[in-house]
Design a protein around this motif. Structure first.
Motif, mmCIF file in Angstrom:
data_model
loop_
_atom_site.group_PDB
_atom_site.id
_atom_site.type_symbol
_atom_site.label_atom_id
_atom_site.label_comp_id
_atom_site.label_asym_id
_atom_site.label_seq_id
_atom_site.Cartn_x
_atom_site.Cartn_y
_atom_site.Cartn_z
ATOM 1 N N GLN A 198 -7.174 -48.728 -9.232
ATOM 2 C CA GLN A 198 -6.942 -49.723 -8.194
ATOM 3 C C GLN A 198 -7.601 -49.326 -6.870
ATOM 4 O O GLN A 198 -7.314 -49.901 -5.829
ATOM 5 C CB GLN A 198 -5.443 -49.950 -8.001
ATOM 6 N N GLN A 199 -8.468 -48.339 -6.943
ATOM 7 C CA GLN A 199 -9.182 -47.909 -5.743
ATOM 8 C C GLN A 199 -10.390 -48.786 -5.435
ATOM 9 O O GLN A 199 -10.860 -48.840 -4.300
ATOM 10 C CB GLN A 199 -9.657 -46.455 -5.904
ATOM 11 N N GLN A 200 -10.902 -49.482 -6.456
ATOM 12 C CA GLN A 200 -12.196 -50.147 -6.354
ATOM 13 C C GLN A 200 -12.052 -51.660 -6.203
ATOM 14 O O GLN A 200 -11.095 -52.256 -6.680
ATOM 15 C CB GLN A 200 -13.018 -49.873 -7.615
ATOM 16 N N SER A 201 -13.049 -52.233 -5.555
ATOM 17 C CA SER A 201 -13.116 -53.686 -5.396
ATOM 18 C C SER A 201 -14.551 -54.143 -5.627
ATOM 19 O O SER A 201 -15.478 -53.324 -5.690
ATOM 20 C CB SER A 201 -12.658 -54.101 -3.995
ATOM 21 N N MET A 202 -14.716 -55.447 -5.751
ATOM 22 C CA MET A 202 -16.049 -56.034 -5.857
ATOM 23 C C MET A 202 -16.220 -57.074 -4.763
ATOM 24 O O MET A 202 -15.295 -57.841 -4.463
ATOM 25 C CB MET A 202 -16.275 -56.679 -7.229
ATOM 26 N N ASN A 244 -15.886 -62.709 1.213
ATOM 27 C CA ASN A 244 -16.788 -62.400 0.105
ATOM 28 C C ASN A 244 -16.149 -61.513 -0.952
ATOM 29 O O ASN A 244 -16.746 -61.262 -2.005
ATOM 30 C CB ASN A 244 -18.058 -61.711 0.626
ATOM 31 N N ILE A 245 -14.935 -61.025 -0.697
ATOM 32 C CA ILE A 245 -14.264 -60.190 -1.698
ATOM 33 C C ILE A 245 -13.925 -61.046 -2.912
ATOM 34 O O ILE A 245 -13.575 -62.229 -2.797
ATOM 35 C CB ILE A 245 -12.972 -59.563 -1.106
ATOM 36 N N LEU A 246 -14.055 -60.465 -4.086
ATOM 37 C CA LEU A 246 -13.758 -61.169 -5.336
ATOM 38 C C LEU A 246 -12.357 -60.825 -5.813
ATOM 39 O O LEU A 246 -12.040 -59.654 -6.048
ATOM 40 C CB LEU A 246 -14.782 -60.812 -6.409
ATOM 41 N N LEU A 247 -11.509 -61.797 -5.892
ATOM 42 C CA LEU A 247 -10.164 -61.708 -6.468
ATOM 43 C C LEU A 247 -9.176 -60.956 -5.573
ATOM 44 O O LEU A 247 -7.984 -61.201 -5.629
ATOM 45 C CB LEU A 247 -10.224 -61.066 -7.864
ATOM 46 N N GLY A 248 -9.642 -60.030 -4.747
ATOM 47 C CA GLY A 248 -8.772 -59.264 -3.864
ATOM 48 C C GLY A 248 -9.046 -57.780 -3.973
ATOM 49 O O GLY A 248 -9.671 -57.306 -4.921
ATOM 50 N N GLU A 249 -8.578 -57.039 -2.972
ATOM 51 C CA GLU A 249 -8.801 -55.590 -2.958
ATOM 52 C C GLU A 249 -8.095 -54.928 -4.135
ATOM 53 O O GLU A 249 -7.017 -55.333 -4.556
ATOM 54 C CB GLU A 249 -8.304 -54.994 -1.644
ATOM 55 N N GLY A 250 -8.766 -53.893 -4.668
ATOM 56 C CA GLY A 250 -8.180 -53.110 -5.741
ATOM 57 C C GLY A 250 -8.306 -53.709 -7.122
ATOM 58 O O GLY A 250 -7.752 -53.170 -8.087
ATOM 59 N N ARG A 251 -9.075 -54.802 -7.249
ATOM 60 C CA ARG A 251 -9.144 -55.476 -8.548
ATOM 61 C C ARG A 251 -10.543 -55.387 -9.171
ATOM 62 O O ARG A 251 -10.895 -56.168 -10.055
ATOM 63 C CB ARG A 251 -8.690 -56.923 -8.397
ATOM 64 N N GLY A 252 -11.316 -54.407 -8.703
ATOM 65 C CA GLY A 252 -12.669 -54.241 -9.217
ATOM 66 C C GLY A 252 -12.725 -53.926 -10.694
ATOM 67 O O GLY A 252 -13.578 -54.449 -11.420
ATOM 68 N N PHE A 253 -11.824 -53.056 -11.168
ATOM 69 C CA PHE A 253 -11.836 -52.705 -12.590
ATOM 70 C C PHE A 253 -11.437 -53.893 -13.452
ATOM 71 O O PHE A 253 -11.966 -54.086 -14.547
ATOM 72 C CB PHE A 253 -10.912 -51.510 -12.856
ATOM 73 N N GLU A 254 -10.500 -54.659 -12.957
ATOM 74 C CA GLU A 254 -10.088 -55.856 -13.683
ATOM 75 C C GLU A 254 -11.267 -56.806 -13.867
ATOM 76 O O GLU A 254 -11.488 -57.356 -14.955
ATOM 77 C CB GLU A 254 -8.973 -56.545 -12.902
ATOM 78 N N ILE A 255 -12.044 -56.990 -12.804
ATOM 79 C CA ILE A 255 -13.218 -57.852 -12.883
ATOM 80 C C ILE A 255 -14.262 -57.234 -13.804
ATOM 81 O O ILE A 255 -14.884 -57.930 -14.617
ATOM 82 C CB ILE A 255 -13.813 -58.090 -11.483
ATOM 83 N N ALA A 256 -14.448 -55.919 -13.686
ATOM 84 C CA ALA A 256 -15.457 -55.243 -14.511
ATOM 85 C C ALA A 256 -15.179 -55.436 -15.991
ATOM 86 O O ALA A 256 -16.098 -55.688 -16.781
ATOM 87 C CB ALA A 256 -15.500 -53.753 -14.164
ATOM 88 N N GLN A 257 -13.929 -55.336 -16.384
ATOM 89 C CA GLN A 257 -13.600 -55.513 -17.795
ATOM 90 C C GLN A 257 -13.828 -56.953 -18.233
ATOM 91 O O GLN A 257 -14.270 -57.215 -19.348
ATOM 92 C CB GLN A 257 -12.159 -55.082 -18.055
ATOM 93 N N GLY A 258 -13.524 -57.897 -17.351
ATOM 94 C CA GLY A 258 -13.797 -59.291 -17.670
ATOM 95 C C GLY A 258 -15.276 -59.578 -17.789
ATOM 96 O O GLY A 258 -15.702 -60.426 -18.575
ATOM 97 N N ARG A 259 -16.090 -58.842 -17.009
ATOM 98 C CA ARG A 259 -17.538 -59.055 -17.011
ATOM 99 C C ARG A 259 -18.215 -58.325 -18.161
ATOM 100 O O ARG A 259 -19.110 -58.863 -18.815
ATOM 101 C CB ARG A 259 -18.133 -58.571 -15.687
ATOM 102 N N LEU A 260 -17.824 -57.078 -18.392
ATOM 103 C CA LEU A 260 -18.580 -56.237 -19.317
ATOM 104 C C LEU A 260 -18.357 -56.613 -20.776
ATOM 105 O O LEU A 260 -19.236 -56.381 -21.609
ATOM 106 C CB LEU A 260 -18.229 -54.761 -19.091
ATOM 107 N N GLY A 261 -17.204 -57.197 -21.105
ATOM 108 C CA GLY A 261 -16.990 -57.618 -22.496
ATOM 109 C C GLY A 261 -18.043 -58.600 -22.948
ATOM 110 O O GLY A 261 -18.788 -58.351 -23.911
ATOM 111 N N PRO A 262 -18.172 -59.752 -22.277
ATOM 112 C CA PRO A 262 -19.237 -60.691 -22.644
ATOM 113 C C PRO A 262 -20.626 -60.096 -22.493
ATOM 114 O O PRO A 262 -21.513 -60.349 -23.319
ATOM 115 C CB PRO A 262 -19.014 -61.852 -21.660
#
Length: 405
Positions: A198-202, A244-262
């Motif tokens: 939860q340290q990372q964001s996008m 410009n933050i995507l989804l909110g702070e600390g949710r970078g890994f959540e987004i990464a998993q949603g992106r990297l699967g496809p």
């Protein structure tokens, strides 16, 4: 599980195949010639007329944004329905972009579709879907082992109504392209959070933001890989609006998993097509050449390699279709083992088949007269991109052990 093609998929397969036969394969040499001419003039990343013409034709025929599932902006295909189409596109280096189905734009468009605000979608997703701009994804860093994304050190710090970005990124695919107008940047907003995931964001970073500096384009096996290419960038006090933050702070890994699967499964789908074309070239070559008094096709080692290639490609395809089916029916998180399995299996399979095809072509196999050398280089990078083999194997091993208590 049913892997048979639906009527919708079969009709699209026929249309995509016809488009490849009539437009894409015949344009490959003209595309390469144009890139060489641009390189001679000092700008190999200049967009090519050949590609823009292919995109116009594909869009006019409705063969556009086929990748985007569960959205009225795409064809509405499931991962399983898209798999055979992506395979056909992957047979040519210039195939995916012709249909606006190329990485990293596909992954970035899915992120914007899933996690972007209405303003993000208006400003960035719409022109990406129209093929008017390109995008990039900035995660990997040169100073840390980025296969463990918790190592990433780039900072995204809040300052009033802005975020201030500092860091160094490389292998930012597509960023040297002058059409690249937006990138998704991953960095730390809360480096002291006890939960390291939860340290990372996008955050969305326009390429023309002050402080975004290209250090150098990167080479792949000595080639600049233009016009797609990859870049090393430094971000020095880059300011973007907090919106410009995507989804909110600390949710970078959540987004990464949603992106990297496809993203991972799309790479594997394309690799099946690459391997199929390599096998096709191999078969044609060995049937047309004579060595030691008989056709190369009649040599025992050749027959064995052709047979093994057929087996390996079909095995990998079934794994990919199974992963696609799991993603569609159970979700990307549940399908993480299946996604990891194909991410290991498909590149290694393709490399073996391409290597045998190169061997069958002799010295011609490593020349630019055939696409095999380029195929090999790109397939080899995919044992690293979106996670190296070792990381995926470790995940598969842990999940398997967990099944046994």
């Amino acid at each position: 599980m049913q892997f048979g093609y639906s009527d919708k998929t079969q009709k699209l397969r026929e249309r995509v195949t016809a488009f490849m036969d009539q437009n894409v394969y015949p344009a490959e040499h003209a595309f390469a010639d144009e890139v060489r001419a641009n390189r001679a003039q000092g700008n190999p990343w200049q967009p090519t007329r050949v590609m823009e013409q292919l995109k116009e034709k594909a869009r006019a025929q409705g063969l556009w944004n086929l990748f985007l599932p569960a959205s009225e902006k795409g064809a509405g295909l499931t991962n399983l329905e898209y798999a055979p189409l992506c395979e056909i596109m992957g047979r040519s280096e210039i195939g995916p972009e012709s249909f606006n189905c190329n990485a990293p734009d596909t992954g970035n468009m899915e992120v914007l579709e899933r996690y972007g605000t209405p303003e993000h979608k208006r400003q960035w997703l719409e022109p990406l879907l129209a093929g008017k701009i390109r995008s990039a994804f900035a995660m990997t860093e040169p100073d840390v082992a980025s296969s463990d994304a918790t190592n990433i050190q780039a900072r995204i710090e809040r300052d009033g109504g802005d975020y201030v970005i500092n860091g160094r990124k490389w292998w930012t695919t597509g960023a040297p392209d002058p059409r690249c107008k937006i990138l998704i940047f991953m960095g730390k907003t809360d480096p002291d959070n006890a939960n390291k995931h939860q340290q990372q964001s996008m955050v969305l970073v326009p390429m023309d933001s002050p402080g975004v500096k290209l250090i150098r384009p990167l080479t792949v096996f000595g080639d600049d890989d233009a016009p797609h290419g990859h870049g090393e960038f430094v971000f020095e006090n880059v300011r973007v609006p907090a919106s410009n933050i995507l989804l909110g702070e600390g949710r970078g890994f959540e987004i990464a998993q949603g992106r990297l699967g496809p993203g991972r499964i799309h790479h594997c789908m394309r690799l099946i097509g690459v391997a199929e074309r390599a096998l096709e070239l191999m078969c044609k070559r060995v049937k047309s050449r004579v060595a030691f008094g008989k056709p190369v096709a009649d040599q025992g080692v050749t027959l064995e390699r052709v047979a093994n290639a057929r087996i390996m490609i079909d095995q990998a395809r079934l794994l990919v279709l199974n992963a696609a089916w799991m993603m569609d029916t159970a979700g990307n998180k549940v399908a993480r083992k299946e996604i990891a399995m194909i991410k290991v299996a498909a590149p290694n399979m393709a490399l073996t088949v391409i290597d045998w095809a190169i061997q069958a072509h002799g010295a011609a196999g490593v020349s630019e007269d055939f696409p095999l050398a380029s195929m090999y280089a790109k397939a080899r990078t995919l044992r690293l991109a979106d996670g190296p083999d070792e990381v995926h194997r470790a995940q598969i091993g842990r999940l398997e052990l967990a099944r046994h208590g």
